[in-house]
Design a protein around this motif. Structure first.
Motif, mmCIF file in Angstrom:
data_model
loop_
_atom_site.group_PDB
_atom_site.id
_atom_site.type_symbol
_atom_site.label_atom_id
_atom_site.label_comp_id
_atom_site.label_asym_id
_atom_site.label_seq_id
_atom_site.Cartn_x
_atom_site.Cartn_y
_atom_site.Cartn_z
ATOM 1 N N ASP A 176 0.878 -1.173 0.000
ATOM 2 C CA ASP A 176 0.000 0.000 0.000
ATOM 3 C C ASP A 176 0.911 1.217 0.000
ATOM 4 O OD1 ASP A 176 -2.423 1.575 0.252
ATOM 5 O OD2 ASP A 176 -1.792 1.955 2.317
ATOM 6 N N HIS A 177 1.040 1.866 -1.151
ATOM 7 C CA HIS A 177 1.970 2.985 -1.328
ATOM 8 C C HIS A 177 1.303 4.275 -0.861
ATOM 9 C CE1 HIS A 177 4.113 6.158 -3.511
ATOM 10 N NE2 HIS A 177 5.148 5.345 -3.439
ATOM 11 N N GLY A 178 1.909 4.905 0.139
ATOM 12 C CA GLY A 178 1.411 6.179 0.631
ATOM 13 C C GLY A 178 2.469 7.250 0.486
ATOM 14 N N ASP A 179 2.064 8.497 0.658
ATOM 15 C CA ASP A 179 3.008 9.600 0.507
ATOM 16 C C ASP A 179 4.080 9.599 1.595
ATOM 17 O OD1 ASP A 179 1.828 10.608 -1.797
ATOM 18 O OD2 ASP A 179 0.449 11.894 -0.678
ATOM 19 N N VAL A 180 3.731 9.165 2.809
ATOM 20 C CA VAL A 180 4.673 9.171 3.923
ATOM 21 C C VAL A 180 5.201 7.773 4.216
ATOM 22 C CG1 VAL A 180 4.969 9.700 6.374
ATOM 23 C CG2 VAL A 180 3.560 11.191 4.943
ATOM 24 N N GLY A 197 -1.004 -1.937 -4.677
ATOM 25 C CA GLY A 197 -2.319 -1.316 -4.762
ATOM 26 C C GLY A 197 -2.297 -0.122 -5.694
ATOM 27 N N LEU A 198 -3.241 -0.070 -6.591
ATOM 28 C CA LEU A 198 -3.349 1.017 -7.560
ATOM 29 C C LEU A 198 -4.519 1.916 -7.174
ATOM 30 C CD1 LEU A 198 -1.840 1.851 -10.130
ATOM 31 C CD2 LEU A 198 -3.619 0.707 -11.435
ATOM 32 N N PRO A 199 -4.229 3.160 -6.767
ATOM 33 C CA PRO A 199 -5.289 4.059 -6.309
ATOM 34 C C PRO A 199 -6.037 4.708 -7.482
ATOM 35 C CG PRO A 199 -3.172 5.159 -6.122
ATOM 36 C CD PRO A 199 -2.901 3.760 -6.632
ATOM 37 N N LEU A 200 -7.053 4.033 -7.936
ATOM 38 C CA LEU A 200 -7.883 4.557 -9.013
ATOM 39 C C LEU A 200 -8.940 5.488 -8.437
ATOM 40 C CD1 LEU A 200 -8.417 1.199 -10.924
ATOM 41 C CD2 LEU A 200 -6.829 3.044 -11.526
ATOM 42 N N ASN A 201 -9.436 6.389 -9.278
ATOM 43 C CA ASN A 201 -10.568 7.226 -8.880
ATOM 44 C C ASN A 201 -11.805 6.338 -8.759
ATOM 45 O OD1 ASN A 201 -9.058 9.669 -8.957
ATOM 46 N ND2 ASN A 201 -9.291 9.727 -11.176
ATOM 47 N N MET A 202 -12.818 6.835 -8.079
ATOM 48 C CA MET A 202 -14.020 6.029 -7.870
ATOM 49 C C MET A 202 -14.680 5.606 -9.178
ATOM 50 S SD MET A 202 -14.047 5.305 -4.782
ATOM 51 C CE MET A 202 -15.610 4.481 -4.637
ATOM 52 N N PRO A 212 -3.521 11.504 -10.566
ATOM 53 C CA PRO A 212 -2.137 11.770 -10.167
ATOM 54 C C PRO A 212 -1.577 10.725 -9.198
ATOM 55 C CG PRO A 212 -3.460 13.776 -10.014
ATOM 56 C CD PRO A 212 -4.392 12.650 -10.317
ATOM 57 N N ALA A 213 -2.383 10.249 -8.270
ATOM 58 C CA ALA A 213 -1.917 9.233 -7.310
ATOM 59 C C ALA A 213 -1.592 7.923 -8.034
ATOM 60 C CB ALA A 213 -2.960 8.999 -6.225
ATOM 61 N N THR A 214 -2.364 7.596 -9.052
ATOM 62 C CA THR A 214 -2.120 6.379 -9.842
ATOM 63 C C THR A 214 -0.752 6.462 -10.513
ATOM 64 O OG1 THR A 214 -4.490 6.292 -10.297
ATOM 65 C CG2 THR A 214 -3.074 4.874 -11.635
ATOM 66 N N VAL A 225 2.129 5.965 -8.055
ATOM 67 C CA VAL A 225 2.340 4.553 -7.719
ATOM 68 C C VAL A 225 3.013 3.830 -8.880
ATOM 69 C CG1 VAL A 225 1.167 2.364 -7.243
ATOM 70 C CG2 VAL A 225 0.514 4.423 -5.995
ATOM 71 N N ARG A 226 2.612 4.127 -10.085
ATOM 72 C CA ARG A 226 3.226 3.473 -11.247
ATOM 73 C C ARG A 226 4.701 3.846 -11.381
ATOM 74 N NH1 ARG A 226 -2.090 3.592 -15.100
ATOM 75 N NH2 ARG A 226 -2.730 1.464 -14.581
ATOM 76 N N ARG A 227 5.059 5.090 -11.057
ATOM 77 C CA ARG A 227 6.474 5.480 -11.077
ATOM 78 C C ARG A 227 7.253 4.690 -10.022
ATOM 79 N NH1 ARG A 227 4.322 10.590 -11.874
ATOM 80 N NH2 ARG A 227 4.584 11.158 -9.678
ATOM 81 N N PHE A 228 6.660 4.555 -8.825
ATOM 82 C CA PHE A 228 7.326 3.780 -7.776
ATOM 83 C C PHE A 228 7.450 2.314 -8.194
ATOM 84 C CE2 PHE A 228 7.370 1.052 -4.059
ATOM 85 C CZ PHE A 228 8.492 1.545 -3.419
ATOM 86 N N SER A 229 6.426 1.778 -8.808
ATOM 87 C CA SER A 229 6.435 0.389 -9.261
ATOM 88 C C SER A 229 7.571 0.154 -10.257
ATOM 89 C CB SER A 229 5.079 0.042 -9.884
ATOM 90 O OG SER A 229 5.034 -1.308 -10.249
ATOM 91 N N LYS A 230 7.787 1.094 -11.162
ATOM 92 C CA LYS A 230 8.887 0.974 -12.133
ATOM 93 C C LYS A 230 10.238 1.011 -11.425
ATOM 94 C CE LYS A 230 6.580 2.771 -16.207
ATOM 95 N NZ LYS A 230 6.486 3.856 -17.189
#
Length: 135
Positions: free
Chosen positions: A8-12, A57-62, A68-70, A73-78
Motif C-alpha cells: 500500500d503505497h502512501g506519501d509518507v 495497490g493502484l489508487p484509481l478514482n471512484m 495523479p496518485a495512480t 504509484v506506477r512510477r514507484f512500481s517501475k
C-alpha cells in the motif's frame, strides 16, 4: 504458489503485507518510510522472504479512471521493478484504507494506535483481495 508481498503505497509510509507459504492468507508485515531508500528496502524484503510475486495497490478514482496518485504509484512500481526481477502486478485498491480503518476500529484500536498500523492493514486488505480473486 510461494509467498506474495502486498504494498500500500502512501506519501509518507508504505504498508507491507505478506502471504503465508500457501498464498492463502495475508498478514501485515511492516511499514517502510517513503523515501529514496524505499524501493531498496522492499527489494531486500522480497529477497529475504523468497517472494515470487509483488501486488501493489493502484489508487484509481471512484469511476475507475487513473489520476495523479495512480501515476505516482506506477512510477514507484517501475523503480521497484528495476531493483528486483520478481513480477509486479497492480490491484485496484479503492476503499482499502477505509476498510482497514474499519477493521482496526472493530478490533478496538483507537485513533493514535490505528495511525501506526493502518498502512500495513491496508496492504493486508489489498493482498487478501488479490489472493481471494486467484483461481
Amino acid at each position: 504458489m510461494g509467498r506474495i508481498l502486498g504494498i500500500d503505497h502512501g506519501d509518507v509510509r508504505i504498508g507491507i503485507a505478506m502471504s503465508d507459504e500457501t498464498a492463502f492468507l495475508a498478514s501485515p508485515l511492516t511499514t517502510v518510510l517513503n523515501g529514496k531508500a524505499a524501493a531498496d528496502e522492499i527489494a531486500a524484503l522480497v529477497q529475504e522472504h523468497n517472494v515470487e510475486t509483488i501486488v501493489i495497490g493502484l489508487p484509481l478514482n471512484m469511476d475507475g479512471s487513473a489520476g495523479p496518485a495512480t501515476e505516482k504509484v506506477r512510477r514507484f512500481s517501475k523503480k521497484l521493478a528495476s531493483k528486483t526481477d520478481v513480477p509486479i502486478v497492480e490491484s485496484d485498491e479503492r476503499l482499502t484504507t477505509v476498510t482497514a480503518h474499519y477493521n482496526l476500529r472493530e478490533a478496538g484500536l483507537d485513533g493514535k494506535k490505528r495511525k501506526g498500523v493502518v498502512d500495513m492493514a491496508a496492504a493486508q486488505v489489498i493482498l487478501q483481495d488479490w489472493l481471494d480473486a486467484q483461481p
